[in-house]
Enzyme design. Structure first.
Site, PDB file in Angstrom:
ATOM      1  N   ARG A   7       0.839  -1.197   0.000  1.00  0.00           N
ATOM      2  CA  ARG A   7       0.000   0.000   0.000  1.00  0.00           C
ATOM      3  C   ARG A   7       0.865   1.235   0.000  1.00  0.00           C
ATOM      4  NH1 ARG A   7      -5.189   0.557   1.684  1.00  0.00           N
ATOM      5  NH2 ARG A   7      -4.724   2.539   0.706  1.00  0.00           N
ATOM      6  N   ARG A  63       2.963   3.708 -16.458  1.00  0.00           N
ATOM      7  CA  ARG A  63       3.376   3.074 -17.718  1.00  0.00           C
ATOM      8  C   ARG A  63       4.657   3.698 -18.245  1.00  0.00           C
ATOM      9  NH1 ARG A  63      -2.075   3.689 -18.852  1.00  0.00           N
ATOM     10  NH2 ARG A  63      -3.230   1.777 -18.478  1.00  0.00           N
ATOM     11  N   CYS A  74      -7.267   2.317 -12.759  1.00  0.00           N
ATOM     12  CA  CYS A  74      -7.517   3.494 -11.924  1.00  0.00           C
ATOM     13  C   CYS A  74      -8.984   3.521 -11.506  1.00  0.00           C
ATOM     14  CB  CYS A  74      -7.212   4.775 -12.690  1.00  0.00           C
ATOM     15  SG  CYS A  74      -5.506   4.951 -13.187  1.00  0.00           S
ATOM     16  N   GLU A  77     -11.662   7.577  -5.573  1.00  0.00           N
ATOM     17  CA  GLU A  77     -11.967   7.413  -4.151  1.00  0.00           C
ATOM     18  C   GLU A  77     -13.364   7.959  -3.848  1.00  0.00           C
ATOM     19  OE1 GLU A  77     -10.433   6.156  -1.361  1.00  0.00           O
ATOM     20  OE2 GLU A  77      -8.782   5.400  -2.585  1.00  0.00           O
ATOM     21  N   ARG A  89      -3.688   7.035  -4.242  1.00  0.00           N
ATOM     22  CA  ARG A  89      -3.372   5.838  -3.467  1.00  0.00           C
ATOM     23  C   ARG A  89      -3.006   4.717  -4.426  1.00  0.00           C
ATOM     24  NH1 ARG A  89      -7.496   8.470  -0.757  1.00  0.00           N
ATOM     25  NH2 ARG A  89      -7.344   8.554   1.506  1.00  0.00           N
ATOM     26  N   TYR A 107       4.181   6.065   2.206  1.00  0.00           N
ATOM     27  CA  TYR A 107       3.310   7.241   2.209  1.00  0.00           C
ATOM     28  C   TYR A 107       4.189   8.477   2.109  1.00  0.00           C
ATOM     29  CZ  TYR A 107      -0.408   4.060   3.302  1.00  0.00           C
ATOM     30  OH  TYR A 107      -1.304   3.029   3.218  1.00  0.00           O
ATOM     31  N   ARG A 115      -2.228   7.024   7.123  1.00  0.00           N
ATOM     32  CA  ARG A 115      -1.967   5.756   7.811  1.00  0.00           C
ATOM     33  C   ARG A 115      -0.693   5.883   8.646  1.00  0.00           C
ATOM     34  NH1 ARG A 115      -4.471   0.912   6.325  1.00  0.00           N
ATOM     35  NH2 ARG A 115      -3.513   0.297   8.283  1.00  0.00           N
TER      36      ARG A 115
END
Length: 120
Positions: A7, A63, A74, A77, A89, A107, A115
């Site tokens: 993540r 890419r 894609c 959110e 994200r 992150y 997070r």
């Protein structure tokens, strides 16, 4: 060899294609580097972006760094009131020979606030 999910997230200061490209390249590169992975280890990558980012698809930037043969997608959110804005994200699936607890999640650029339990 196990399949692991990595993540990460990054935050843009503006909805700008050049910044999107820089931020996504930085994020994906950091995920690979910090986990000791090669592009060939990737199985698939899911990118999401907040509704305020519409300048380009994050996958297009990925890419550009050699992920053309990796399945990329894609999505947007959910527009949650008060959520952090201008965030991309990523959830990458990779073949890794480490326990789930040793996967390094990345992150960047202020997205650490999302997070704090995972941010390095």
């Amino acid at each position: 060899m196990s399949v692991r999910a990595l993540r990460g997230a990054t935050r843009l200061s503006a909805d700008d294609p050049a910044e999107m490209t820089d931020a996504v390249v930085e994020l994906v590169s950091a995920l690979l580097e910090r986990n000791g992975l090669d592009r060939a280890d990737l199985i698939s990558v899911i990118f999401t972006s907040t509704p305020d980012l519409v300048c380009m698809f994050p996958a297009a930037a990925a890419r550009g760094i050699g992920l053309g043969d990796v399945p990329l997608i894609c999505a947007q959110e959910i527009a949650v009131p008060g959520a952090l804005s201008r965030v991309v994200r990523v959830m990458a699936h990779a073949e890794m020979d480490v326990p789930r607890s040793e996967v390094v999640h990345v992150y960047l650029r202020g997205a650490e606030a999302l997070r704090q339990d995972l941010a390095q």
